[in-house]
Design a protein around this motif. Structure first.
Motif, PDB file in Angstrom:
ATOM      1  N   VAL A 151      82.120  18.618  -5.060  1.00  0.00           N
ATOM      2  CA  VAL A 151      80.967  18.873  -4.190  1.00  0.00           C
ATOM      3  C   VAL A 151      81.064  20.266  -3.565  1.00  0.00           C
ATOM      4  O   VAL A 151      80.104  21.045  -3.595  1.00  0.00           O
ATOM      5  CB  VAL A 151      80.849  17.779  -3.103  1.00  0.00           C
ATOM      6  CG1 VAL A 151      79.885  18.198  -2.006  1.00  0.00           C
ATOM      7  CG2 VAL A 151      80.427  16.462  -3.725  1.00  0.00           C
ATOM      8  N   PHE A 152      82.217  20.600  -3.026  1.00  0.00           N
ATOM      9  CA  PHE A 152      82.356  21.903  -2.384  1.00  0.00           C
ATOM     10  C   PHE A 152      82.335  23.047  -3.400  1.00  0.00           C
ATOM     11  O   PHE A 152      81.881  24.146  -3.089  1.00  0.00           O
ATOM     12  CB  PHE A 152      83.605  21.951  -1.507  1.00  0.00           C
ATOM     13  CG  PHE A 152      83.384  21.380  -0.143  1.00  0.00           C
ATOM     14  CD1 PHE A 152      82.947  22.179   0.894  1.00  0.00           C
ATOM     15  CD2 PHE A 152      83.585  20.032   0.098  1.00  0.00           C
ATOM     16  CE1 PHE A 152      82.719  21.656   2.152  1.00  0.00           C
ATOM     17  CE2 PHE A 152      83.368  19.499   1.339  1.00  0.00           C
ATOM     18  CZ  PHE A 152      82.932  20.311   2.382  1.00  0.00           C
ATOM     19  N   GLY A 153      82.820  22.795  -4.612  1.00  0.00           N
ATOM     20  CA  GLY A 153      82.708  23.802  -5.665  1.00  0.00           C
ATOM     21  C   GLY A 153      81.259  24.084  -6.016  1.00  0.00           C
ATOM     22  O   GLY A 153      80.856  25.247  -6.191  1.00  0.00           O
ATOM     23  N   LEU A 154      80.455  23.028  -6.102  1.00  0.00           N
ATOM     24  CA  LEU A 154      79.022  23.221  -6.361  1.00  0.00           C
ATOM     25  C   LEU A 154      78.330  23.913  -5.189  1.00  0.00           C
ATOM     26  O   LEU A 154      77.448  24.758  -5.393  1.00  0.00           O
ATOM     27  CB  LEU A 154      78.348  21.877  -6.648  1.00  0.00           C
ATOM     28  CG  LEU A 154      78.598  21.271  -8.018  1.00  0.00           C
ATOM     29  CD1 LEU A 154      77.927  19.901  -8.127  1.00  0.00           C
ATOM     30  CD2 LEU A 154      78.114  22.189  -9.116  1.00  0.00           C
ATOM     31  N   VAL A 155      78.713  23.565  -3.965  1.00  0.00           N
ATOM     32  CA  VAL A 155      78.111  24.208  -2.790  1.00  0.00           C
ATOM     33  C   VAL A 155      78.399  25.706  -2.813  1.00  0.00           C
ATOM     34  O   VAL A 155      77.497  26.527  -2.583  1.00  0.00           O
ATOM     35  CB  VAL A 155      78.625  23.556  -1.484  1.00  0.00           C
ATOM     36  CG1 VAL A 155      78.304  24.409  -0.269  1.00  0.00           C
ATOM     37  CG2 VAL A 155      78.042  22.165  -1.322  1.00  0.00           C
ATOM     38  N   LEU A 156      79.632  26.094  -3.115  1.00  0.00           N
ATOM     39  CA  LEU A 156      79.952  27.522  -3.191  1.00  0.00           C
ATOM     40  C   LEU A 156      79.185  28.214  -4.309  1.00  0.00           C
ATOM     41  O   LEU A 156      78.736  29.353  -4.151  1.00  0.00           O
ATOM     42  CB  LEU A 156      81.457  27.720  -3.379  1.00  0.00           C
ATOM     43  CG  LEU A 156      82.315  27.594  -2.138  1.00  0.00           C
ATOM     44  CD1 LEU A 156      83.786  27.751  -2.492  1.00  0.00           C
ATOM     45  CD2 LEU A 156      81.919  28.613  -1.091  1.00  0.00           C
ATOM     46  N   ALA A 157      79.027  27.542  -5.432  1.00  0.00           N
ATOM     47  CA  ALA A 157      78.286  28.140  -6.547  1.00  0.00           C
ATOM     48  C   ALA A 157      76.818  28.335  -6.177  1.00  0.00           C
ATOM     49  O   ALA A 157      76.228  29.375  -6.479  1.00  0.00           O
ATOM     50  CB  ALA A 157      78.408  27.257  -7.786  1.00  0.00           C
ATOM     51  N   VAL A 158      76.229  27.358  -5.511  1.00  0.00           N
ATOM     52  CA  VAL A 158      74.826  27.479  -5.109  1.00  0.00           C
ATOM     53  C   VAL A 158      74.668  28.558  -4.043  1.00  0.00           C
ATOM     54  O   VAL A 158      73.730  29.363  -4.087  1.00  0.00           O
ATOM     55  CB  VAL A 158      74.284  26.115  -4.616  1.00  0.00           C
ATOM     56  CG1 VAL A 158      72.950  26.264  -3.918  1.00  0.00           C
ATOM     57  CG2 VAL A 158      74.181  25.138  -5.770  1.00  0.00           C
ATOM     58  N   LEU A 159      75.576  28.597  -3.076  1.00  0.00           N
ATOM     59  CA  LEU A 159      75.478  29.604  -2.018  1.00  0.00           C
ATOM     60  C   LEU A 159      75.607  31.020  -2.559  1.00  0.00           C
ATOM     61  O   LEU A 159      74.999  31.947  -2.024  1.00  0.00           O
ATOM     62  CB  LEU A 159      76.546  29.359  -0.952  1.00  0.00           C
ATOM     63  CG  LEU A 159      76.286  28.226   0.013  1.00  0.00           C
ATOM     64  CD1 LEU A 159      77.442  28.078   0.987  1.00  0.00           C
ATOM     65  CD2 LEU A 159      74.994  28.445   0.776  1.00  0.00           C
ATOM     66  N   SER A 160      76.385  31.201  -3.609  1.00  0.00           N
ATOM     67  CA  SER A 160      76.543  32.552  -4.163  1.00  0.00           C
ATOM     68  C   SER A 160      75.273  33.026  -4.856  1.00  0.00           C
ATOM     69  O   SER A 160      75.109  34.218  -5.098  1.00  0.00           O
ATOM     70  CB  SER A 160      77.727  32.594  -5.127  1.00  0.00           C
ATOM     71  OG  SER A 160      77.438  31.854  -6.293  1.00  0.00           O
ATOM     72  N   CYS A 161      74.376  32.101  -5.183  1.00  0.00           N
ATOM     73  CA  CYS A 161      73.106  32.475  -5.819  1.00  0.00           C
ATOM     74  C   CYS A 161      72.036  32.871  -4.821  1.00  0.00           C
ATOM     75  O   CYS A 161      71.045  33.495  -5.189  1.00  0.00           O
ATOM     76  CB  CYS A 161      72.578  31.311  -6.660  1.00  0.00           C
ATOM     77  SG  CYS A 161      73.614  30.886  -8.042  1.00  0.00           S
ATOM     78  N   LEU A 162      72.205  32.490  -3.568  1.00  0.00           N
ATOM     79  CA  LEU A 162      71.177  32.765  -2.565  1.00  0.00           C
ATOM     80  C   LEU A 162      71.150  34.251  -2.218  1.00  0.00           C
ATOM     81  O   LEU A 162      72.182  34.921  -2.223  1.00  0.00           O
ATOM     82  CB  LEU A 162      71.443  31.945  -1.304  1.00  0.00           C
ATOM     83  CG  LEU A 162      71.362  30.430  -1.472  1.00  0.00           C
ATOM     84  CD1 LEU A 162      71.698  29.742  -0.157  1.00  0.00           C
ATOM     85  CD2 LEU A 162      69.980  30.021  -1.943  1.00  0.00           C
ATOM     86  N   PRO A 163      69.966  34.772  -1.891  1.00  0.00           N
ATOM     87  CA  PRO A 163      69.870  36.193  -1.555  1.00  0.00           C
ATOM     88  C   PRO A 163      70.646  36.574  -0.297  1.00  0.00           C
ATOM     89  O   PRO A 163      71.031  37.714  -0.140  1.00  0.00           O
ATOM     90  CB  PRO A 163      68.370  36.421  -1.337  1.00  0.00           C
ATOM     91  CG  PRO A 163      67.682  35.179  -1.688  1.00  0.00           C
ATOM     92  CD  PRO A 163      68.690  34.109  -1.910  1.00  0.00           C
ATOM     93  N   CYS A 164      70.899  35.604   0.591  1.00  0.00           N
ATOM     94  CA  CYS A 164      71.620  35.946   1.821  1.00  0.00           C
ATOM     95  C   CYS A 164      73.094  36.231   1.548  1.00  0.00           C
ATOM     96  O   CYS A 164      73.784  36.783   2.394  1.00  0.00           O
ATOM     97  CB  CYS A 164      71.496  34.818   2.850  1.00  0.00           C
ATOM     98  SG  CYS A 164      72.371  33.309   2.409  1.00  0.00           S
TER      99      CYS A 164
END
Length: 176
Positions: free
Chosen positions: A61-74
């Motif tokens: 879950v946390f690996g996916l959260v980090l992957a998704v967060l790295s895609c965000l423009p922020c």
């Protein structure tokens, strides 16, 4: 390439094309998704160390959260050098999440390697608790894979440093 040009190139590497970046993100999401799936399917299948499936689910879950967060423009700093408050929040969240994952990884190492190699047979007359073979071996090899990749990155980094050292020592006037 001059030394200052090389350092500038290292500080701001060129970005790969968007389709390649998107495909690499998808490939990097496969392992966390598999960890969540294996941990969920075999949630109650390791009485010997009941934290192993929970470890897999949380890491996934946390690996996916980090992957998704790295895609965000922020997650990216503005190119004009200004400071974005949302970028600071994302960077802080990524740091806290990464620190948690590091601590969780250490705990998972203790849980996984402390019972090596468990009893895989559920229906034995042995009173020793078992751990499902697929669950344990998946957790064992994904954790061991992190160490293998770390060793490869360290070795590659040392090779790059040696190359930089050797290339930096050459004098342009020498006929080397």
């Amino acid at each position: 390439m001059s030394r200052t040009g090389l350092i500038q190139h290292i500080r701001s590497p060129p970005q790969p094309p968007t389709p390649i970046l998107g495909c690499s993100k998808l490939v990097l999401c496969i392992l966390p998704t598999a960890q969540i799936a294996i941990g969920s399917v075999y949630l109650n299948e390791c009485p010997r160390q009941h934290y192993i499936p929970i470890y897999l689910i949380v890491v996934g879950v946390f690996g996916l959260v980090l992957a998704v967060l790295s895609c965000l423009p922020c997650a990216q700093e503005p190119k004009d050098g200004t400071s974005n408050p949302l970028s600071q929040v994302c960077m802080t969240w990524n740091s806290v999440t990464s620190f948690f994952l590091f601590c969780w990884f250490i705990a998972g190492n203790v849980w996984i390697y402390s019972i090596y190699e468990p009893n895989y047979n559920k229906n034995t007359t042995n009173v020793d608790p078992y751990c499902h073979k697929t669950l344990y071996l998946f957790a064992f090899w994904t954790t061991t894979l992190v160490y293998i990749l770390l060793a490869l990155f360290l070795f590659g980094g040392c090779c790059v440093l040696v190359c930089f050292f050797l290339c930096g020592r050459a004098d342009p006037d020498d006929n080397v």
